[in-house]
Write a protein that holds these residues in place. Structure first.
Motif, mmCIF file in Angstrom:
data_model
loop_
_atom_site.group_PDB
_atom_site.id
_atom_site.type_symbol
_atom_site.label_atom_id
_atom_site.label_comp_id
_atom_site.label_asym_id
_atom_site.label_seq_id
_atom_site.Cartn_x
_atom_site.Cartn_y
_atom_site.Cartn_z
ATOM 1 N N MET A 210 41.652 43.333 27.757
ATOM 2 C CA MET A 210 42.779 43.663 28.428
ATOM 3 C C MET A 210 44.029 42.817 28.163
ATOM 4 O O MET A 210 43.795 41.400 28.614
ATOM 5 N N THR A 211 45.280 42.878 27.874
ATOM 6 C CA THR A 211 46.338 41.827 27.679
ATOM 7 C C THR A 211 47.358 42.493 28.563
ATOM 8 O O THR A 211 47.527 43.469 28.939
ATOM 9 N N PHE A 212 48.195 41.452 29.305
ATOM 10 C CA PHE A 212 49.304 41.538 30.007
ATOM 11 C C PHE A 212 50.239 40.637 29.398
ATOM 12 O O PHE A 212 50.254 39.561 29.455
ATOM 13 N N SER A 213 51.406 41.237 29.097
ATOM 14 C CA SER A 213 52.571 40.740 28.421
ATOM 15 C C SER A 213 53.836 40.871 29.331
ATOM 16 O O SER A 213 54.008 42.270 29.558
ATOM 17 N N PHE A 214 54.593 39.920 29.779
ATOM 18 C CA PHE A 214 55.716 39.866 30.551
ATOM 19 C C PHE A 214 57.003 39.522 29.644
ATOM 20 O O PHE A 214 56.873 38.577 29.077
ATOM 21 N N GLU A 215 57.996 40.231 29.861
ATOM 22 C CA GLU A 215 59.131 39.986 29.037
ATOM 23 C C GLU A 215 60.371 40.722 29.865
ATOM 24 O O GLU A 215 60.417 41.481 30.473
ATOM 25 N N GLU A 216 61.543 39.743 29.417
ATOM 26 C CA GLU A 216 62.767 39.753 30.235
ATOM 27 C C GLU A 216 63.404 41.110 29.470
ATOM 28 O O GLU A 216 63.281 41.315 28.411
ATOM 29 N N SER B 192 42.891 33.519 28.050
ATOM 30 C CA SER B 192 43.993 32.831 27.807
ATOM 31 C C SER B 192 44.956 33.094 28.790
ATOM 32 O O SER B 192 45.173 34.475 29.597
ATOM 33 N N VAL B 193 45.959 32.071 29.121
ATOM 34 C CA VAL B 193 47.045 32.209 30.041
ATOM 35 C C VAL B 193 48.251 31.525 29.437
ATOM 36 O O VAL B 193 48.129 30.160 29.191
ATOM 37 N N SER C 5 44.170 31.039 35.522
ATOM 38 C CA SER C 5 44.168 29.928 34.600
ATOM 39 C C SER C 5 43.061 30.324 33.432
ATOM 40 O O SER C 5 41.938 30.980 33.710
ATOM 41 N N PRO C 6 43.218 29.381 32.268
ATOM 42 C CA PRO C 6 42.524 29.892 31.238
ATOM 43 C C PRO C 6 40.793 29.498 31.567
ATOM 44 O O PRO C 6 40.754 28.053 32.333
ATOM 45 N N GLY C 7 39.863 30.275 31.315
ATOM 46 C CA GLY C 7 38.435 30.013 31.791
ATOM 47 C C GLY C 7 38.049 30.474 33.303
ATOM 48 O O GLY C 7 37.183 30.414 33.913
ATOM 49 N N GLY C 8 39.357 30.851 34.154
ATOM 50 C CA GLY C 8 39.387 31.146 35.264
ATOM 51 C C GLY C 8 38.410 32.796 35.565
ATOM 52 O O GLY C 8 38.270 33.311 34.439
ATOM 53 N N ARG C 9 38.379 33.047 36.703
ATOM 54 C CA ARG C 9 37.816 34.398 36.991
ATOM 55 C C ARG C 9 38.348 35.001 38.188
ATOM 56 O O ARG C 9 38.579 34.495 39.089
ATOM 57 N N VAL D 237 42.259 39.037 29.588
ATOM 58 C CA VAL D 237 40.964 38.936 30.315
ATOM 59 C C VAL D 237 40.020 39.755 29.795
ATOM 60 O O VAL D 237 40.360 40.926 29.101
ATOM 61 N N ILE D 238 38.755 39.645 30.117
ATOM 62 C CA ILE D 238 37.803 40.670 29.947
ATOM 63 C C ILE D 238 37.650 41.471 31.155
ATOM 64 O O ILE D 238 37.674 40.674 32.547
ATOM 65 N N ASP D 239 37.907 42.686 31.279
ATOM 66 C CA ASP D 239 37.962 43.533 32.377
ATOM 67 C C ASP D 239 36.686 44.465 32.713
ATOM 68 O O ASP D 239 36.316 45.158 31.624
#
Length: 325
Positions: free
Chosen positions: A111-117, A82-83, A57-61, A91-93
């Motif tokens: 690091m960014t994670f992008s999900f797409e169909e 951001s989520v 979640s935003p601000g999570g860890r 995230v900061i990794d």
């Protein structure tokens, strides 16, 4: 192997890893949202991961450790910038020490994670952004690209396992260490509904009862950091047992996703436990996760031996049936 493309771009200071999976986007997303699944493929095969915190979640860890073949540990963390549920998170990794604190001796990056169909399922694009050419060189020499590829090579087996992580299963208890356990269950309701059920005294009295036949006589909930709570129960007519009460202090609260509190049984000597509860939306409802930290292994085993899992399951089943409908 799900990894279809790896691109190292020294000019842009990025490492891009593209992977394709034969499952819907929601299934792939949930594998990242659920620490029970994520830890089965985030670390390479010889360095499996254990997540002791995971707040998508935003601000999570998130905090995890990878354990090598000789018992050595390598820690890491994510700070969620951001989520966008089901589509993207950033995230900061970084690396962490034994206490979960950032290890400033090693580079951290975004690091960014992008999900797409896709036509055949779903695609995940991971992009590591490095701060400098030196950071990029250091991490690539440490085998970051190869480690990610090896880790994701395990994901197909996890994604194929639908039954182990589906809604309708009872509370699962996992021992994380000598002092920590994780209790997990999918509750058929929204995050907001489950959060409200944990903070409204009238709702608490309807479901937080443990085994059938018990009555909740006090439900004083803590709503702000520093406040104390007190929950008390007594056996109903024809039920054997002695009245008891649990009390503690709310240490952290981030509605509607996370709260941290201490817990002590009144009249019982010993240090309190630390309970970290996280609510995460997944297919079928809300994944409720509680990481409990005990003083030592003896205390951990004693409490597990009291039928804690059975009592939790009875309460959560009642929550679904009587509060969430």
């Amino acid at each position: 192997m799900p990894v279809t493309h790896i691109q190292k771009n020294p000019e842009a200071l990025t490492l891009t890893v593209t992977s394709d999976f034969a499952v819907p986007v929601r299934r792939l997303w949930d594998a990242y949202a659920d620490p029970r699944q994520l830890e089965k493929f985030w670390g390479p095969p010889t360095y499996p991961a254990t997540f002791t915190r995971h707040d998508l979640s935003p601000g999570g860890r998130s905090e995890y450790r990878m354990t090598g073949p000789n018992g050595e540990h390598a820690g890491g963390y994510w700070e969620f910038l951001s989520v966008e549920e089901g589509r993207f998170f950033e995230v900061i990794d970084g690396f962490a020490d034994e206490q979960g604190r950032p290890n400033d001796q090693l580079p951290a990056g975004r690091m960014t994670f992008s999900f797409e169909e896709t036509a055949t399922g779903s695609r995940l694009t991971m992009v590591q952004h490095f701060h400098s050419p030196e950071d990029m060189e250091t991490l690539l020499e440490m085998g970051q690209a190869e480690g990610i590829e090896a880790a994701l090579g395990q994901a197909d087996a996890v994604l194929a396992d639908l039954r182990s992580f589906a809604s309708g299963r009872e509370v699962e208890i996992q021992i994380l260490s000598d002092t920590q356990v994780r209790a997990s269950r999918i509750i058929r309701g929204s995050v907001e509904q489950v959060w409200q059920a944990h903070h409204d005294p009238e709702l608490l009295r309807r479901w937080l009862l443990g085994p059938d036949g018990w009555v909740m006589t006090e439900a004083t909930a803590a709503q702000q950091t520093g406040e104390t709570y007190r929950y008390a129960w007594e056996p109903g007519v024809g039920v054997e047992g002695e009245p008891f009460a649990l009390t503690g202090e709310l240490k952290e609260i981030q509605p509607p996703h996370r709260e941290v509190s201490t817990e002590t049984m009144e009249g019982v000597d010993g240090p309190p436990t630390l309970n970290e509860q996280t609510l995460t939306p997944v297919e079928g409802g809300t994944l409720l996760t509680v990481v409990i930290t005990y003083a030592d292994a003896q205390m951990r085993d004693m409490i597990l031996g009291t039928g804690m899992a059975e009592g939790m399951e009875a309460s959560y089943a009642r929550l679904e049936a009587e509060v969430l409908g």
